[in-house]
Design an enzyme around this catalytic site. Structure first.
Site, short mmCIF file in Angstrom:
data_model
loop_
_atom_site.label_atom_id
_atom_site.label_comp_id
_atom_site.label_asym_id
_atom_site.label_seq_id
_atom_site.Cartn_x
_atom_site.Cartn_y
_atom_site.Cartn_z
CD GLN A 1 -1.44 -0.22 3.64
OE1 GLN A 1 -1.81 0.77 3.85
NE2 GLN A 1 -1.88 -1.21 4.11
N GLY A 2 0.20 2.19 -0.89
CA GLY A 2 1.14 3.75 -0.69
C GLY A 2 0.13 4.77 -0.28
CB SER B 1 2.26 7.03 5.20
OG SER B 1 1.14 6.86 6.16
CD GLU C 1 -5.71 -0.01 6.72
OE1 GLU C 1 -5.92 1.07 5.98
OE2 GLU C 1 -4.37 -0.51 6.79
CG ASN D 1 -6.24 2.94 18.28
OD1 ASN D 1 -6.11 2.72 16.85
ND2 ASN D 1 -6.19 2.14 18.91
CD GLU D 2 -3.59 8.69 19.74
OE1 GLU D 2 -3.50 7.86 18.81
OE2 GLU D 2 -3.16 8.27 20.83
#
Lengths: 342, 386
Positions: free
Chosen positions: B125-126, B128, B243, B370-371
């Site tokens: 996956q690309g 970030s 996801e 998670n934030e």
């Protein structure tokens, strides 16, 4: 395999939710707390909606519905902090009495419950007090294995004061006689305990969600530093964490209502006790000093949650029971075991 | 509500169980974050595909079995029960696959899905970039249209499996004048295209589980774009939903970890501190709760519902559960819990808990920290102001 409620079940749930929003809003709960805690007018309307007869067999004039139908209603009663003792009656006493509906004296009690003419209170021998014993016409009580159905005239009550101003509890003195025995089958009180734990768990779910919703509503409007406090991440994350706990207590409660198996029931009970306690302590923090007052409605829900956490098996009771069922060498606990025995 | 499997579902479970018994390798494969282990896992994907178990939910014509989500859950339960190898192509089959199914053209589905199911194309996956982590809308890598090709320039990072993978999917800025959520497109890029440089990044355990990708005038045909130009953010959010929400982390994975934890506890019960029992029970209950919740979601999706905010609730729950389970296991192991390699009989088991623990620390970070998930819950579910 279909882990979902039917359209009808959800529709009935919505009807009850709307009814309670109109007839049992926080202001009305507050009003009840200022008086004797019970509203005969509201109870009559619960009867009219068929709620007292929800789980009463059709032959005795009820709707003959099961625990999966009822669990959503119990959740709504919790959400509204309903003062009247509907849930204990239709979720614990009636399912028990229905097993003995072939006996004329039991059938007549069930008929009277469905029409609202009689109320039945039930207390597990493990718990020291019986909720709503004072308003009951019949009490289901225990001596050893035996389950007794006792007329109100045969008991002496000592009223106690609960932290929850709307809970009316009493110690009960009575003399067990052969004429009141419903059953002395060993293990029956364990099954009744499971019904009680499901009833407390379902209400706890509703209570927890109500507390989060109240706190979120307050956080949307209360301004500090020039903006609503709900825009601060510290507040957001507090409430989101509780919402996660509530969401993952939900399915265990519904499964417990379907299976009524001890392991599922204890799971539901523990998950809800934890979620509701977290909801209470988080909500009061979000309300700040206002939450510490009697003037904000939050405390009615907190106090109900605190009171219900200890009865029908507290957290330690259910954890110990869970340990015996999950940690034993022959326990079926793998990924394929969840629905295997249904 | 009916929490009993049908005869057909039970028969499917029996078929999967028998096949797994006959086919799951008896010795553990090397880590798929090594060159050799990656190919061993690719081979396992081929074996799975030979049994038509590559991705059971896909239509038969695309290499699947047309299974519904309940059957997929049953498959996963049997998969983990059998101790089968990790899915080296999880980015493909669990994330891109469902996205292609929803947004791909018939040609794209036929082109990519069967090869994905067969393990012929392993996907990275690309998402970030160095300046776009939690704030994914800050993506800057450009894909500029030049005739029938996009020309990509920029840099991706934390690209899981990208060291050895064949393809990557990701978000690229196709409108250079755009900002934030607009002007991005979802593009599929063969990793052997000239101009791509991969720099492996060693993870906590030392293995190169992810990579930096440098794009220098990389030419990719327009037909590799998934969905419309500028629709990238919308599609990426759907992928992120898969996801976080359902497919990447099936409940069986955590139920199997919980079962191993209970087993570890039973064998060490005589000498662990009393409070550990309650942590073990909590872990087991939470893994169970995640399973029940997923069955509710699957039932709702089968009835025509869509996955929504529960994706964020799920992601927080499974990632924090996984970390808690591994912390509990290490506390049971006590002083032995630092052994990465040893001659003692439990060495393999201890190393597995340790590696799992390190990986569990990534859970609350990847797939949207998670934030960020808590913000999403607070703002969209509880309607708190932004």
């Amino acid at each position: 395999m279909n882990f979902a409620f039917t359209e009808d079940q959800l529709l009935f749930r919505d009807t009850v939710r709307d009814f309670l929003a109109a007839e049992c809003a926080p202001a009305q709960v507050r009003e009840a707390a200022a008086g004797d805690g019970r509203s005969p007018a509201r109870f009559d309307k619960l009867v009219e909606m068929g709620l007292t007869g929800l789980t009463v067999p059709e032959a005795q004039g009820g709707l003959g519905l099961g625990l999966v139908d009822y669990v959503l209603i119990a959740e709504e009663a919790g959400r509204a902090a309903l003062p009247e003792l509907l849930v204990d009656q239709i979720g614990i006493a009636v399912p028990l009495l229905s097993r003995f509906a072939d006996r004329p004296e039991v059938a007549s009690v069930l008929e009277a419950v469905a029409t609202g003419a009689a109320k039945v209170a039930i207390g597990h021998p493990m718990d020291p007090f019986v909720a709503d014993a004072a308003g009951a016409d019949w009490l289901i009580l225990g001596k050893g294995d035996a389950v007794h159905l006792v007329p109100a005239a045969s008991v002496a009550l000592t009223a106690e004061t609960s932290v929850d101003p709307l809970r009316r509890i009493a110690g009960v003195e009575w003399l067990a006689g052969n004429d009141t025995v419903l059953s002395d089958a060993p293990g029956l009180w364990d099954e009744i305990l499971d019904l009680g734990a499901i009833a407390m768990a379902a209400q706890g779910l509703g209570l927890a969600q109500a507390m989060v919703d109240l706190a979120a509503e307050y956080a949307r409007t209360r301004q500090q530093f020039g903006k609503p406090i709900g825009s601060f991440q510290a507040v957001k994350h507090h409430l989101a964490t509780v919402q996660v706990a509530i969401e993952f207590a939900r399915a265990p409660v519904y499964k417990a209502a379907f299976t009524q198996r001890p392991r599922d029931v204890s799971h539901a009970r523990i998950a809800v006790i934890d979620a509701a306690a977290m909801a209470a302590r988080t909500a009061i923090q979000v309300f700040g000093a206002m939450g510490y007052t009697y003037e904000v409605d939050l405390h009615f829900f907190m106090k109900r949650a605190w009171a219900l956490a200890g009865v029908w098996g507290d957290r330690h009771y259910h954890l110990d029971r869970m340990a015996r069922m999950v940690l034993s060498d022959d326990a079926a606990i793998g990924a394929d075991a969840t629905f295997a025995d249904n | 509500m009916d929490l009993r499997y049908t005869d057909k579902q039970n028969a499917f479970r029996a078929e999967v169980r028998a096949w797994m018994q006959a086919n799951v390798p008896t010795t553990a494969l090397k880590s798929y974050d090594t060159a050799e282990g990656f190919e061993e896992h690719r081979q396992w994907e081929r074996v799975l595909n030979s049994g038509r178990f590559g991705m059971v939910t896909w239509p038969e014509a695309l290499g699947g079995r047309g299974a519904d989500l309940i059957e997929w859950l049953i498959f996963e339960e049997e998969y983990y029960r059998a101790g089968a190898p990790g899915r080296v192509n999880q980015n493909g089959i669990f994330l891109l696959g469902p996205t292609l199914m929803e947004y791909g053209t018939p040609e794209q589905k036929a082109r990519f899905l069967p090869r994905m199911a067969a393990g012929d194309d392993i996907w990275a996956q690309g998402w970030s970039e160095p300046g776009a982590g939690s704030d994914m809308a800050a993506i800057r890598t450009k894909a500029i249209l030049d005739g029938d090709h996009y020309v990509i320039n920029g840099q991706k990072t934390w690209s899981t499996r990208a060291v050895f993978a064949d393809w990557c999917f990701g978000l690229f800025r196709t409108d250079p004048e755009s900002s934030r959520h607009h002007g991005m497109s979802f593009i599929l890029v063969p990793l052997d295209t000239p101009g791509i440089t991969r720099r492996p990044i060693p993870q906590l355990d030392g293995e190169p589980g992810f990579a930096e990708l440098f794009f220098d005038d990389v030419r990719v045909p327009v037909e590799n774009r998934l969905g419309g130009e500028g629709q990238g953010w919308h599609i990426a959010m759907a992928t992120a939903g898969f996801e976080r929400g359902l497919m990447l982390r099936s409940p069986a994975r955590f139920q199997e970890t919980a079962r191993r934890l209970v087993d570890l506890y039973r064998r060490n019960e005589s000498h662990v501190a009393p409070g550990v029992r309650d942590q073990v029970l909590k872990a087991w209950m939470d893994a169970e709760a995640y399973c029940l919740n997923t069955y509710m979601t699957a039932s709702r999706l089968i009835a025509g519902g869509k996955i929504g905010q529960e994706a964020s609730l799920n992601k927080i729950f499974w990632s924090e559960l996984d970390r808690a389970m591994h912390e509990t296991a290490l506390s049971i192991l006590g002083a032995r819990g630092e052994l990465m390699a040893s001659g003692i009989p439990e060495a393999g088991e201890i190393a597995r808990w340790l590696k799992g623990f390190m990986f569990s620390l990534a859970g609350p970070i990847y797939a949207g920290a998670n934030e960020i998930q808590r913000n999403i819950i607070a703002e969209r579910l509880l309607q708190l102001p932004r």
